[in-house]
Enzyme design. Structure first.
Site, mmCIF file in Angstrom:
data_model
loop_
_atom_site.group_PDB
_atom_site.id
_atom_site.type_symbol
_atom_site.label_atom_id
_atom_site.label_comp_id
_atom_site.label_asym_id
_atom_site.label_seq_id
_atom_site.Cartn_x
_atom_site.Cartn_y
_atom_site.Cartn_z
ATOM 1 N N GLU A 1 5.587 1.824 -10.784
ATOM 2 C CA GLU A 1 5.819 0.623 -9.958
ATOM 3 C C GLU A 1 4.463 0.148 -9.451
ATOM 4 O O GLU A 1 3.727 0.931 -8.839
ATOM 5 C CB GLU A 1 6.732 0.910 -8.765
ATOM 6 C CG GLU A 1 8.184 1.095 -9.150
ATOM 7 C CD GLU A 1 9.114 1.257 -7.949
ATOM 8 O OE1 GLU A 1 8.824 0.707 -6.869
ATOM 9 O OE2 GLU A 1 10.133 1.954 -8.124
ATOM 10 N N GLU B 1 10.899 7.850 -5.809
ATOM 11 C CA GLU B 1 10.421 7.887 -4.425
ATOM 12 C C GLU B 1 11.209 8.925 -3.611
ATOM 13 O O GLU B 1 11.806 8.632 -2.571
ATOM 14 C CB GLU B 1 10.485 6.488 -3.779
ATOM 15 C CG GLU B 1 9.558 5.511 -4.494
ATOM 16 C CD GLU B 1 9.247 4.209 -3.740
ATOM 17 O OE1 GLU B 1 9.888 3.926 -2.731
ATOM 18 O OE2 GLU B 1 8.328 3.486 -4.195
HETATM 19 O O1 AHR Z 1 10.419 -2.456 -6.339
HETATM 20 C C1 AHR Z 1 11.090 -2.473 -5.126
HETATM 21 C C2 AHR Z 1 11.206 -1.099 -4.495
HETATM 22 O O2 AHR Z 1 9.938 -0.620 -4.158
HETATM 23 C C3 AHR Z 1 11.767 -0.009 -5.358
HETATM 24 O O3 AHR Z 1 13.156 -0.015 -5.368
HETATM 25 C C4 AHR Z 1 11.258 1.235 -4.696
HETATM 26 O O4 AHR Z 1 11.098 2.296 -5.598
HETATM 27 C C5 AHR Z 1 9.946 0.792 -4.077
HETATM 28 O O5 AHR Z 1 9.843 1.166 -2.769
#
Ligand code: AHR
Length: 513
Positions: free
Chosen positions: A313, A192
């Site tokens: 994710e 991110e």
């Molecule tokens: O999964 C939780 C968080 O969500 C992670 O650390 C981040 O990459 C995303 O914003």
């Protein structure tokens, strides 16, 4: 105009649904892609109780453990056949300094986990503990490197430490108890980077990616698969700029997509009404369109598919359980989460021409977890059961399906199908089906190209009770098991057809020979 129509449909809470659906199953279709098992991947971050309490309790813990890893979790994860595990973050990764997590545990420095509740991280779970966990369970590690606050040299040396046979880093690794290098395939270069990973523009990050990736070397036969930090859900510009700017030394581009209705008010994981239930499902399956849009951009810049898309994710994100640390993202997991998991996985199974990995967030005690722990107790969530039932799709050949089941418009105005199906083929034809309706039973007639089903087995997952109560059910500590798979028998065969009755809010996986 489009907006007005959508709003109107939403106001009418419109649903066009067929109680009887025909599904054509094209098991004879030639040249179908393999469903990479990596799209059933997971994610474990130093966040809340994911690592500590969840995976790692330490060798001296009264909780039964295998070399410090909790035994009940090891057994449950083994069953899931987790193909790949991303670590150490997430946002945590861009503040993680790997040298703090090696060597004698008592001498490891402590840090403040500033992303996640300001908890003190004692670094007792580091590189060796993670890679040994993966090795024990046959999981492919996916290392997420620090670009936000680390240096090029630091990341380069981490790769050398893990994978080189000789040199100072290998000597240090051996002194810490591991002579043979590990094999590391997946390396994330930042996470991110548009946000917690450094608040960069895509143009700036592209250059950073190239710098960092240059010095992450392939040692002694190890071959890195480098992943650039990708977009958040609808940020198509990020994908465009990255695809335009980074043309070499890259194997994958990531994407993050969370199912959350409103970041300011996410709602409870277990206490919701019908509208919220359908809103969440509709938002979850919007990933189909989001994937298509990112894939279309990638196709423009990379028609030969040299660069993969990795959804590293994804999952539901609700308010934390009352009384728990807001920074620890601990949420319960209901039959609604199971529906989200099943419907999302059905979508991923159909995107594998470009989508080569997906990692649900997260493995234990965080967000849409497979497993919850409390002291010596462990709970397998409805999402766990979906992942276990869907194991049959790992590395199987995709089987196209065609159907029309009617659509529903959620309160927030999203249109989604009233049936979810995907299929694959290995030793049998595997068909996963979900009926999202809270009230309606669906009869589904599966018609095969040539297969005359003679041996059918199946499993069904649904919550206890009826209607909303069933989708709100969840498993809890103290042996409260309300969502558990059972053998599925509600089908009839006739020639090339298989007629299946799906109760409301159910997930079914069939194995057909
Ligand atoms: O999964 C939780 C968080 O969500 C992670 O650390 C981040 O990459 C995303 O914003």
């Amino acid at each position: 105009m489009k907006r007005t129509l959508t709003t109107l449909l939403a106001t009418l809470a419109c649903v066009v649904s067929f109680a009887q659906v025909k599904v054509a199953v094209h098991e004879d279709a030639p040249d179908q892609p393999v469903i990479p098992k990596e799209i059933y991947g997971q994610f474990a971050e130093h966040l809340g109780r994911c690592i500590y309490d969840g995976i790692w309790v330490g060798k001296d813990s009264p909780i039964p453990n295998v070399d410090g890893y909790r035994k009940d979790l090891v057994e449950a994860i083994r069953e899931l056949k987790v193909p790949v595990l991303r670590w150490p973050g997430g946002c945590f990764a861009d503040e993680y300094h790997w040298r703090d997590g090696i060597g004698p545990v008592s001498q490891r420095p402590k840090m403040i986990n500033s992303n996640w509740g300001g908890t003190v991280e004692d670094n007792s779970f580091g590189t060796h503990e993670f890679l040994n966990f993966c090795e024990m369970l046959g999981i492919e590690p996916y290392i997420s490197g620090n670009v936000g606050s680390g240096t090029v040299e630091e990341l380069a040396k981490w790769v050398e430490y893990m994978t080189a046979k000789g040199g100072t880093m290998a000597e240090l690794r051996a002194a810490n108890g591991r002579k043979e290098p590990w094999k590391i395939k997946y390396l994330g270069v930042g996470n991110e980077s548009w946000g917690c990973g450094g608040n960069m523009t895509p143009e700036f990050y592209s250059d950073q990616y190239k710098r960092y990736a240059t010095y992450c070397r392939n040692y002694d036969g190890n071959r890195l698969y480098k992943v650039a930090s990708g977009a958040s859900d609808y940020d198509y510009n990020w994908t465009k700029v990255l695809m335009n700017n980074v043309r070499s030394n890259i194997s994958g581009l990531s994407l993050h997509y969370y199912t959350v209705m409103n970041w300011g008010h996410k709602g409870s994981a277990t206490d919701f009404d019908e509208d919220e239930y359908y809103d969440i499902l509709a938002k979850a399956v919007e990933i189909d369109e989001v994937l298509k849009n990112h894939e279309a951009i990638m196709d423009l810049y990379d028609p030969r598919h040299r660069i993969d898309l990795l959804l590293d994710e994804w999952g539901t994100w609700f308010d934390v359980e009352p009384g728990t640390n807001p920074g620890h993202l601990y949420q319960q997991n209901s039959m609604r989460d199971a529906m989200v998991a099943a419907m999302s996985l059905d979508i991923f199974n159909k995107h594998t021409a470009r989508l080569k990995m997906a990692n649900i967030a997260q493995m234990v005690n965080v967000l849409q977890a497979m497993i919850l722990t409390k002291g010596s107790e462990i709970v397998l969530t409805p999402t766990y059961h979906v992942f276990r039932m869907y194991n049959v799709h790992h590395d199987a050949t995709a089987v196209p399906v065609a159907f029309s089941a009617g659509e529903k418009v959620s309160k927030a105005g999203r249109i989604f199908s009233q049936l979810s199906v995907s299929a694959s083929k290995s030793d049998a034809v595997h068909i996963s089906l979900s009926n999202p309706s809270i009230t309606e039973t669906k009869t589904v007639e599966l018609e095969f190209d040539s297969l005359k089903p003679s041996n059918v087995t199946g499993e069904i997952l649904r919550g206890k009770g009826k209607g909303l109560e069933a989708v709100k059910s969840y498993n809890d500590f103290g042996g409260k098991t309300n969502v558990e798979p059972a053998a599925f028998k509600d089908f009839k065969t006739a020639g090339r057809t298989l007629k299946v009755t799906l109760p409301p809010a159910s997930v079914v996986v069939l194995n057909v020979k």
